[in-house]
Write a protein that holds these residues in place. Structure first.
Motif, mmCIF file in Angstrom:
data_model
loop_
_atom_site.group_PDB
_atom_site.id
_atom_site.type_symbol
_atom_site.label_atom_id
_atom_site.label_comp_id
_atom_site.label_asym_id
_atom_site.label_seq_id
_atom_site.Cartn_x
_atom_site.Cartn_y
_atom_site.Cartn_z
ATOM 1 N N LEU A 1 0.658 -1.068 0.010
ATOM 2 C CA LEU A 1 0.018 0.133 0.171
ATOM 3 C C LEU A 1 0.896 1.210 -0.032
ATOM 4 O O LEU A 1 0.110 2.364 0.619
ATOM 5 N N GLY A 2 1.934 1.895 -0.272
ATOM 6 C CA GLY A 2 2.597 2.507 -0.378
ATOM 7 C C GLY A 2 3.540 2.737 1.353
ATOM 8 O O GLY A 2 3.917 3.940 1.414
ATOM 9 N N LEU A 3 3.000 1.167 2.039
ATOM 10 C CA LEU A 3 3.172 2.059 3.174
ATOM 11 C C LEU A 3 4.061 0.681 4.153
ATOM 12 O O LEU A 3 3.648 0.236 4.239
ATOM 13 N N ALA A 4 4.867 1.139 5.654
ATOM 14 C CA ALA A 4 5.305 0.246 6.385
ATOM 15 C C ALA A 4 5.254 0.464 7.073
ATOM 16 O O ALA A 4 4.733 1.713 7.812
ATOM 17 N N PHE A 5 5.951 -0.522 8.431
ATOM 18 C CA PHE A 5 5.987 0.056 9.598
ATOM 19 C C PHE A 5 7.030 -0.997 9.989
ATOM 20 O O PHE A 5 7.423 -1.551 9.533
ATOM 21 N N VAL A 6 7.443 0.181 11.769
ATOM 22 C CA VAL A 6 8.946 -0.572 12.242
ATOM 23 C C VAL A 6 8.808 -0.884 13.318
ATOM 24 O O VAL A 6 8.064 -0.050 14.196
#
Length: 268
Positions: free
Chosen positions: A135-140
């Motif tokens: 989705l053009g989004l990442a989490f860290v």
């Protein structure tokens, strides 16, 4: 050649793996059964894991085992690789005993044509804290293994929005939440704050089956998950997923799960 075409909802179609080393029973682990790790069984389970990936159409590339590094089978932590632009962000481990594992992965990726970008001190970043979506989004996860500097290195590398998630109840973010396509996540809300994933449909994993939240999404509504967690498996089936179960009992004793055992070459 690695397959590069992308099918429905697919995050990757090729991955690196590495069998357990002889020192695997000396892994860094808080699990109460850590002293009962069976190396022979772990080797067999790893072979079965690789077979399961290949049967689902994943192009699996196997590195040799790495003597001197008990945790090196958990290859996911060493890098984040992007197959489309042939770039890889090479981790700097927050766990000091694991520093050095990444060198051979950097070399192997170089042989595949990847350009390496290193996470530089004092930043730390481990792959188990990175959740990629389509989705053009990442989490860290901000954990004992990954710090703010590592999160910034990830943002710079990806060039997209990266949401930092303070994570204290597990040592890697992916121990508590994983993306499974279709704007959905599998999550243990008792272990990570669900507000960070408010834009997603959340499939809750019962706390007593928390280990089952560590799942690997294979695209086309297929999920690889650990064997022996019937309530979670049933919830996923009700959501329309086809479940592939693998026995990873020996890796659980070393605080590892199904995502930890492979390094996807992401199609993002």
């Amino acid at each position: 050649m690695m397959p590069m075409s992308r099918s429905s909802g697919e995050l990757f179609n090729a991955a690196l793996v590495r069998p357990p080393s002889r020192e695997f029973p000396r892994c860094v682990s808080t699990h109460p059964l850590k002293d009962t790790v069976d190396l022979s069984l772990a080797l067999k389970q790893h072979e079965d894991y690789v077979s399961a990936l290949r049967e689902e159409g994943i192009d699996v590339k196997k590195l040799p085992s790495l003597d001197g590094f008990p945790d090196s089978v958990f290859i996911q932590d060493t890098a984040l690789a992007r197959a489309l632009n042939r770039k890889a962000l090479i981790s700097r481990f927050g766990e000091p005993s694991r520093r050095g594992e990444e060198a051979s992965v950097r070399e192997f990726l170089g042989e595949l044509g990847f350009t390496a970008v290193n996470v530089e001190a004092p930043a730390t970043l481990e792959g188990g804290d990175i959740m990629i979506t389509d989705l053009g989004l990442a989490f860290v996860g901000l954990t004992t293994r990954t710090n703010e500097g590592g999160a910034e290195a990830l943002r710079s590398f990806l060039g997209q929005e990266v949401v930092s998630v303070p994570t204290e109840r597990v040592f890697h973010l992916l121990s508590a939440v994983n993306y499974v396509g279709n704007r959905k996540v599998v999550i243990v809300p008792e272990l990570v704050d669900s507000k960070y994933f408010s834009g997603f449909r959340q499939i809750n994993v019962p706390l007593e089956e928390a280990y089952a939240a560590n799942v690997l999404y294979l695209g086309e509504n297929r999920i690889l998950m650990p064997q022996g967690y019937p309530r979670t498996a049933e919830r996923l089936r009700r959501e329309g997923y086809r479940i592939v179960e693998v026995d990873v009992s020996e890796f659980r004793k070393c605080d590892g799960g199904v995502t930890c055992l492979s390094l996807p070459l992401f199609l993002i």
